[in-house]
Scaffold this motif. Structure first.
Motif, short mmCIF file in Angstrom:
data_model
loop_
_atom_site.label_atom_id
_atom_site.label_comp_id
_atom_site.label_asym_id
_atom_site.label_seq_id
_atom_site.Cartn_x
_atom_site.Cartn_y
_atom_site.Cartn_z
N GLY B 28 1.30 -14.64 3.82
CA GLY B 28 1.34 -14.20 5.37
C GLY B 28 1.86 -12.60 5.49
O GLY B 28 1.72 -12.41 6.41
N THR B 29 1.87 -12.04 4.43
CA THR B 29 2.50 -10.67 4.43
C THR B 29 1.39 -9.56 5.06
O THR B 29 1.60 -8.41 5.45
CB THR B 29 3.02 -10.17 3.44
OG1 THR B 29 2.09 -10.06 2.17
CG2 THR B 29 4.44 -10.99 3.06
N ARG B 93 7.64 -5.62 -8.65
CA ARG B 93 9.07 -5.02 -8.08
C ARG B 93 8.87 -3.73 -7.21
O ARG B 93 9.87 -3.57 -6.34
CB ARG B 93 9.84 -4.75 -9.30
CG ARG B 93 11.51 -4.54 -8.91
CD ARG B 93 12.24 -4.21 -10.08
NE ARG B 93 13.37 -4.12 -9.69
CZ ARG B 93 14.39 -3.47 -10.71
NH1 ARG B 93 14.24 -3.34 -12.04
NH2 ARG B 93 15.72 -3.12 -10.24
N SER B 97 9.60 -4.84 0.22
CA SER B 97 11.00 -5.22 0.11
C SER B 97 11.08 -6.65 -0.42
O SER B 97 10.15 -7.25 -0.59
CB SER B 97 11.46 -5.33 1.51
OG SER B 97 10.82 -6.47 2.35
N PRO B 98 12.41 -6.85 -0.49
CA PRO B 98 12.65 -8.19 -1.26
C PRO B 98 12.18 -9.29 -0.34
O PRO B 98 11.61 -10.25 -0.99
CB PRO B 98 14.17 -8.18 -1.17
CG PRO B 98 14.56 -6.87 -1.62
CD PRO B 98 13.66 -6.10 -0.71
N GLN B 99 12.36 -9.17 1.10
CA GLN B 99 11.78 -10.14 1.77
C GLN B 99 10.09 -10.29 1.66
O GLN B 99 9.71 -11.42 1.70
CB GLN B 99 12.09 -9.60 3.30
CG GLN B 99 13.36 -9.83 3.89
CD GLN B 99 14.12 -8.64 3.53
OE1 GLN B 99 13.94 -7.63 2.68
NE2 GLN B 99 15.12 -8.09 4.55
N ILE B 100 9.40 -9.27 1.43
CA ILE B 100 7.83 -9.36 1.31
C ILE B 100 7.72 -10.03 -0.24
O ILE B 100 6.91 -10.73 -0.30
CB ILE B 100 7.48 -7.87 1.27
CG1 ILE B 100 7.69 -7.16 2.58
CG2 ILE B 100 6.01 -7.94 0.96
CD1 ILE B 100 7.32 -7.92 3.94
N ARG B 101 8.55 -9.72 -0.96
CA ARG B 101 8.22 -10.02 -2.28
C ARG B 101 8.52 -11.60 -2.33
O ARG B 101 8.24 -12.24 -3.39
CB ARG B 101 9.04 -9.51 -3.49
CG ARG B 101 8.98 -7.92 -3.35
CD ARG B 101 9.02 -7.23 -4.58
NE ARG B 101 10.68 -6.85 -4.77
CZ ARG B 101 11.27 -5.78 -4.30
NH1 ARG B 101 10.51 -4.95 -3.76
NH2 ARG B 101 12.73 -5.80 -4.76
N ASN B 102 9.44 -11.87 -1.47
CA ASN B 102 9.78 -13.58 -1.59
C ASN B 102 8.65 -14.24 -1.01
O ASN B 102 8.51 -15.75 -1.21
CB ASN B 102 10.96 -13.89 -0.62
CG ASN B 102 12.41 -13.37 -1.40
OD1 ASN B 102 12.48 -13.38 -2.60
ND2 ASN B 102 13.56 -13.04 -0.74
N MET B 184 9.78 -0.01 -0.07
CA MET B 184 8.78 -0.15 1.07
C MET B 184 7.82 0.97 1.09
O MET B 184 7.49 1.36 2.03
CB MET B 184 9.49 0.07 2.25
CG MET B 184 10.65 -0.91 2.70
SD MET B 184 9.86 -2.88 2.83
CE MET B 184 8.73 -2.28 4.14
#
Lengths: 161, 284
Positions: B28-29, B93, B97-102, B184
Motif C-alpha cells: 500500500g505504500t 534498509r 522509514s521503518p513503517q514503510i519497510r514493515n 526517508m
C-alpha cells in the motif's frame, strides 16, 4: 460510490464500519468514523509518521493502510497503549523529559518507541535514531525525544528486572 | 471501488481473471498515496494480496534464492536474509522509514517500477528472474525484460507477480544510494555491485539514472577482465576506467531531485568506491 461493511478490531474492541467508501484509509476511519483522533493526519503519503499505528506486531503508517483490508487483525492506536486514565512508561518519560512541543508527532512517536522497547529495552543511540527515523518532529525537538527514549528504556528495564 | 482480500494464490488469480485490470494492493505504500489523493477511478477493483500465504517469505532452493513477491523490506533487512543477499538487504534498509519497510514489498517495488525503485538495480545486477502467474499459467522474464520503462513493466492484465528467482553468486555484494539524508530518501542515484567469484565476473546495476535499471556491459567487461582474481586485487588505472565507463553508461535526466550531470558523476564515484571495496587496490 461503492460502500463497504466490515469490522475492525481496535485496541481490543470490535468496531463495525458501515456505509464507508471503500477507498478510505485506516487513519481516516479511525479518526472520522471510530472517534479515535489520537493518530494524526498530516502528509497522507507515508512521509511523516504522525499516523503511526500498530497492526498485529508491526508499526505502520495508518494513512497507507486500506481500512477495509485491515480486518482480522489487532490494531493498536495511541489510545490503546495504556488503560483509560493511565500512562505507559514511554508517555511518562515524554512528560518528564519535556519531549512534547506542539505535540503533533507525539502519538506516532509513542507508538513507535513503545514497540521498539518491546523488542529491545537497551537500544543504542543508532538503533533509536533508526527506529524513529520515520517520525518527523517539525518543532525539531529531537534532543529531548532521545532523552525520553533513554528514560523510558530505563523504566522498562527496571519493570522487567 | 470494490475490494477483494485474496486469501490464497488461487483466490487472487481467479479474481484477477474475472477483473483483469484490477489494481493490485500489496503493502500500500505506493497505491494508497494515489487513493488518498483521489487519483483513482471510483469504479476500480482492488485485490489485496498481502494475506496470500504463497507469496510470503523466501527460501533457498538448490542454487536459486526464491523470494515471494510479498516479502517485505523489513524481512529483507534481517540478518538471515542479509547473509544470502547482502546488497538486497542493504537496499531494503534504505527504503523510506521503518513503517514503510514493515508494509512495502519486493513485488510492489517491481509492480510500481519507479526508476528510483531501490531494489531494481540490485535485482538487475543479480540477474534476477521475475515469475508471473495468471489463471492460464506462468511465465518468467529476466528483470531487464520485465521493467520496460518509467513506471511500466511487462505484467499483462490478469497476471500477478508471484516470485523473484535469484541465481546464487559467491562474492562481494554492495548497494550504494545517493540522497540528501540517510532516512526517508528517494534515490537520486543508486548502484549495486555483485562479484561472481566462481565465474570471475563483476556485475553492475545502475538505478535512478535511466527510465529502467541499467547494466553497463563495457564497464563490467573492463573490470572483470582486468581484476587479478588470484590475488583479488585491481590496479588504480582499472578502477578509474571502470568508473568512467559506468558513468558514461548512465542515462540520467535533470529533475527536482538532481541534475543529470550530478547523477552521472555520482555513478562514477560509487562505481569506483564499491569496486575498491570488493578488490584491494594495488599500490603503485
Amino acid at each position: 460510490m461503492t460502500t463497504n461493511h466490515y469490522t475492525l478490531k481496535v485496541n481490543g474492541k470490535e468496531h463495525q464500519v458501515a456505509d464507508a467508501w471503500a477507498g478510505e484509509s485506516l487513519l481516516w476511519v479511525l479518526r472520522e468514523r471510530l472517534g479515535l483522533p489520537g493518530a494524526k493526519n498530516a502528509c497522507e503519503e507515508g512521509e511523516c509518521g504522525s499516523c503511526s499505528v500498530r497492526i498485529d506486531d508491526e508499526v505502520v503508517c495508518g494513512c497507507l493502510v486500506l481500512a477495509a483490508t485491515a480486518v482480522d487483525c489487532e490494531i493498536t492506536t495511541i489510545e490503546g497503549l495504556a488503560p483509560e486514565g493511565e500512562l505507559v512508561d514511554v508517555q511518562e518519560a515524554f512528560i518528564e523529559a519535556g519531549a512534547v512541543q506542539c505535540g503533533f508527532c507525539t502519538p506516532g512517536l509513542l507508538v513507535t518507541i513503545d514497540k521498539l522497547l518491546e523488542t529491545n529495552n537497551q537500544p543504542d543511540d543508532l538503533t533509536v535514531r533508526e527506529a524513529i527515523s520515520g517520525n518527523l518532529c517539525r518543532c525539531t525537538g529531537y534532543g529531548r525525544i532521545l532523552e525520553a527514549v533513554n528514560l523510558a528504556a530505563a523504566k522498562r528495564r527496571e519493570a522487567t528486572s | 471501488m470494490s475490494i477483494t482480500i485474496a486469501r490464497s494464490l488461487d483466490h487472487a488469480l481467479t479474481t484477477l481473471h474475472e477483473n483483469p485490470d484490477a489494481l493490485i494492493l500489496a503493502g500500500g505504500t505506493d497505491l494508497m498515496v494515489q487513493i488518498n489523493r483521489g487519483y483513482l477511478n471510483e469504479l476500480s477493483t482492488v485485490i489485496a494480496v498481502n494475506r496470500i500465504p504463497e507469496l510470503q517469505g523466501w527460501k533457498q532452493q538448490d542454487d536459486t534464492l526464491v523470494l515471494g513477491a510479498g516479502l517485505t523490506y523489513a524481512e529483507m533487512e534481517k540478518s538471515d536474509f542479509a547473509a544470502v543477499a547482502p546488497a538486497l538487504a542493504q537496499a531494503a534498509r534504505t527504503v523510506g522509514s521503518p513503517q514503510i519497510r514493515n508494509a512495502g514489498t519486493l513485488g510492489g517495488n517491481l509492480g510500481t517500477a519507479s526508476p528510483a525503485g531501490d531494489t531494481l538495480p540490485v535485482l538487475a545486477a543479480l540477474d534476477a528472474v521475475i515469475c508471473l502467474r495468471s489463471a492460464q499459467g506462468a511465465r518468467r522474464l529476466p528483470i531487464l525484460e520485465f521493467i520496460t520503462g518509467v513506471k511500466n513493466n511487462a505484467r499483462q492484465p490478469g497476471e500477478l507477480i508471484e516470485e523473484v528467482h535469484i541465481p546464487a553468486a559467491q562474492g562481494h555484494q554492495e548497494f550504494c544510494k545517493i540522497g540528501p539524508r540517510n532516512a526517508m530518501v528517494i534515490s537520486v542515484a543508486s548502484l549495486a555491485l555483485i562479484v561472481d567469484q566462481q565465474n570471475k565476473k563483476v556485475r553492475l546495476g545502475l538505478g535512478t539514472v535511466g527510465p529502467v535499471p541499467l547494466r553497463p556491459a563495457e564497464a563490467e567487461e573492463h573490470l572483470s577482465t582486468n581484476v587479478n582474481w588470484a590475488a583479488n586485487t585491481v590496479s588504480a588505472a582499472t578502477l578509474d576506467q571502470f568508473s568512467t565507463l559506468a558513468a558514461a553508461a548512465a542515462r540520467p535526466i535533470d529533475d527536482h531531485r538532481g541534475t543529470a550531470a550530478y547523477r552521472r558523476h555520482a555513478i562514477g564515484v560509487m562505481a569506483r568506491r564499491t569496486a575498491a571495496r570488493a578488490f584491494t587496490e594495488e599500490t603503485a
